[in-house]
Design an enzyme around this catalytic site. Sequence first.
Site, PDB file in Angstrom:
ATOM      1  N   ASP A   1       5.153  -6.012   9.618  1.00  0.00           N
ATOM      2  CA  ASP A   1       6.279  -5.718  10.503  1.00  0.00           C
ATOM      3  C   ASP A   1       6.268  -6.631  11.727  1.00  0.00           C
ATOM      4  OD1 ASP A   1       7.333  -3.758   8.900  1.00  0.00           O
ATOM      5  OD2 ASP A   1       6.345  -2.105   9.949  1.00  0.00           O
TER       6      ASP A   1
ATOM      7  N   THR B   1      -0.867   7.613  -0.620  1.00  0.00           N
ATOM      8  CA  THR B   1      -2.162   7.551  -1.323  1.00  0.00           C
ATOM      9  C   THR B   1      -3.040   6.408  -0.803  1.00  0.00           C
ATOM     10  OG1 THR B   1      -1.341   6.024  -2.990  1.00  0.00           O
ATOM     11  CG2 THR B   1      -1.047   8.373  -3.429  1.00  0.00           C
TER      12      THR B   1
ATOM     13  N   ASP C   1       1.033  -2.869  12.428  1.00  0.00           N
ATOM     14  CA  ASP C   1       1.441  -3.254  11.075  1.00  0.00           C
ATOM     15  C   ASP C   1       1.731  -4.756  11.078  1.00  0.00           C
ATOM     16  OD1 ASP C   1       3.170  -3.885   8.807  1.00  0.00           O
ATOM     17  OD2 ASP C   1       3.143  -1.728   8.446  1.00  0.00           O
TER      18      ASP C   1
ATOM     19  N   ARG D   1       0.851  -1.174   0.000  1.00  0.00           N
ATOM     20  CA  ARG D   1       0.000   0.000   0.000  1.00  0.00           C
ATOM     21  C   ARG D   1       0.892   1.230   0.000  1.00  0.00           C
ATOM     22  NH1 ARG D   1      -4.265   1.110   4.804  1.00  0.00           N
ATOM     23  NH2 ARG D   1      -2.363   1.412   5.965  1.00  0.00           N
TER      24      ARG D   1
HETATM   25  C1  PRP Z   1      -0.913  -4.210   4.688  1.00  0.00           C
HETATM   26  C2  PRP Z   1      -1.798  -5.427   4.869  1.00  0.00           C
HETATM   27  C3  PRP Z   1      -2.701  -5.372   3.672  1.00  0.00           C
HETATM   28  C4  PRP Z   1      -2.885  -3.895   3.479  1.00  0.00           C
HETATM   29  C5  PRP Z   1      -4.223  -3.505   4.035  1.00  0.00           C
HETATM   30  O1  PRP Z   1       0.087  -4.446   3.770  1.00  0.00           O
HETATM   31  O2  PRP Z   1      -1.074  -6.624   4.957  1.00  0.00           O
HETATM   32  O3  PRP Z   1      -2.148  -5.971   2.516  1.00  0.00           O
HETATM   33  O4  PRP Z   1      -1.845  -3.229   4.213  1.00  0.00           O
HETATM   34  O5  PRP Z   1      -4.506  -2.189   3.742  1.00  0.00           O
HETATM   35  P1  PRP Z   1      -5.672  -1.738   2.759  1.00  0.00           P
HETATM   36  O6  PRP Z   1      -6.869  -2.581   3.094  1.00  0.00           O
HETATM   37  O7  PRP Z   1      -5.862  -0.293   3.087  1.00  0.00           O
HETATM   38  O8  PRP Z   1      -5.209  -1.932   1.363  1.00  0.00           O
HETATM   39  P2  PRP Z   1       1.266  -3.392   3.515  1.00  0.00           P
HETATM   40  O9  PRP Z   1       0.906  -2.424   2.459  1.00  0.00           O
HETATM   41  O10 PRP Z   1       1.683  -2.808   4.833  1.00  0.00           O
HETATM   42  O11 PRP Z   1       2.412  -4.295   2.908  1.00  0.00           O
HETATM   43  P3  PRP Z   1       3.313  -5.418   3.612  1.00  0.00           P
HETATM   44  O12 PRP Z   1       2.400  -6.571   3.973  1.00  0.00           O
HETATM   45  O13 PRP Z   1       4.277  -5.766   2.546  1.00  0.00           O
HETATM   46  O14 PRP Z   1       3.945  -4.819   4.836  1.00  0.00           O
HETATM   47  N1  URA Z   2      -2.014  -2.699   7.300  1.00  0.00           N
HETATM   48  C1  URA Z   2      -1.620  -3.176   8.498  1.00  0.00           C
HETATM   49  O1  URA Z   2      -0.689  -3.991   8.585  1.00  0.00           O
HETATM   50  N2  URA Z   2      -2.273  -2.740   9.590  1.00  0.00           N
HETATM   51  C2  URA Z   2      -3.280  -1.873   9.532  1.00  0.00           C
HETATM   52  O2  URA Z   2      -3.841  -1.509  10.593  1.00  0.00           O
HETATM   53  C3  URA Z   2      -3.671  -1.386   8.277  1.00  0.00           C
HETATM   54  C4  URA Z   2      -3.022  -1.825   7.155  1.00  0.00           C
END
Ligand code: PRP
Ligand code: URA
Length: 206
Positions: free
Chosen positions: A200, A105, A197, A101
């Site tokens: 993480d 944005t 997160d 994400r």
């Molecule tokens: C997080 C999570 C989802 C997304 C959710 O991923 O694992 O994929 O955000 O957010 P949304 O519903 O607003 O799209 P992230 O973008 O942090 O990537 P990562 O898993 O690689 O850390």
């Molecule tokens: N992605 C995450 O990992 N946590 C949140 O709360 C939202 C998006």
Amino acid sequence: MLILLQHPLITHKLTLLRDRSTSTKEFRETLNEVSGLMAFEITRDLPLREVSVETPLRTSRARVLATEIVLVPVLRAGLGMVEGITNLVPTAKVGHIGLYRNEETLQPVTYYEKLPDTISSAMVLVLDPMLATGGSASEAIRCVKGKGASRVKLVSVVGAPEGVRRIENDHPDVDIYLAALDEGLNESGYIIPGLGDAGDRIFGTK
Ligand code: PRP
Ligand code: URA
């Protein structure tokens, strides 16, 4: 349709996931446990077919799963759900969709896609522990449908009402499974109270 899975074991383990003092090791183990428990509920009405089996005593009619299951974790955080489900369904195939994400944005950016050829006849479980704005899950579902998948379920752990509405709007045919529906999103798009997160916390990157 939104289905909340609130088995006491799932709810208890979700509290461990929410707790900021839970270590990376415990978080990873517990997310897999929650995912397995959720999958157990979600697969409750999978179709079965009759087979013949030789027991040590005689031939008997028996039943086995009639449908293939394909898991599609959304990288990174969806990876944290795979092992808990393949422990229960070892024959499941696993496709991958890489998405992140954009932090400003909040729009999903796709960087990887590898899906099994059999996806069109399989029951597909898209895995991502967090359903925040719903942009990532909606895009992942669009990808699997683009490869021919027609039986798709979204398995997340924590969701926000915004994300649920987005999926219901973009993919009304896809059931959404959550362990909890939280209050909403903060100004950075994080689920409140959420669990932080997820990527993480699984991989120890912060
Ligand atoms: C997080 C999570 C989802 C997304 C959710 O991923 O694992 O994929 O955000 O957010 P949304 O519903 O607003 O799209 P992230 O973008 O942090 O990537 P990562 O898993 O690689 O850390
Ligand atoms: N992605 C995450 O990992 N946590 C949140 O709360 C939202 C998006």
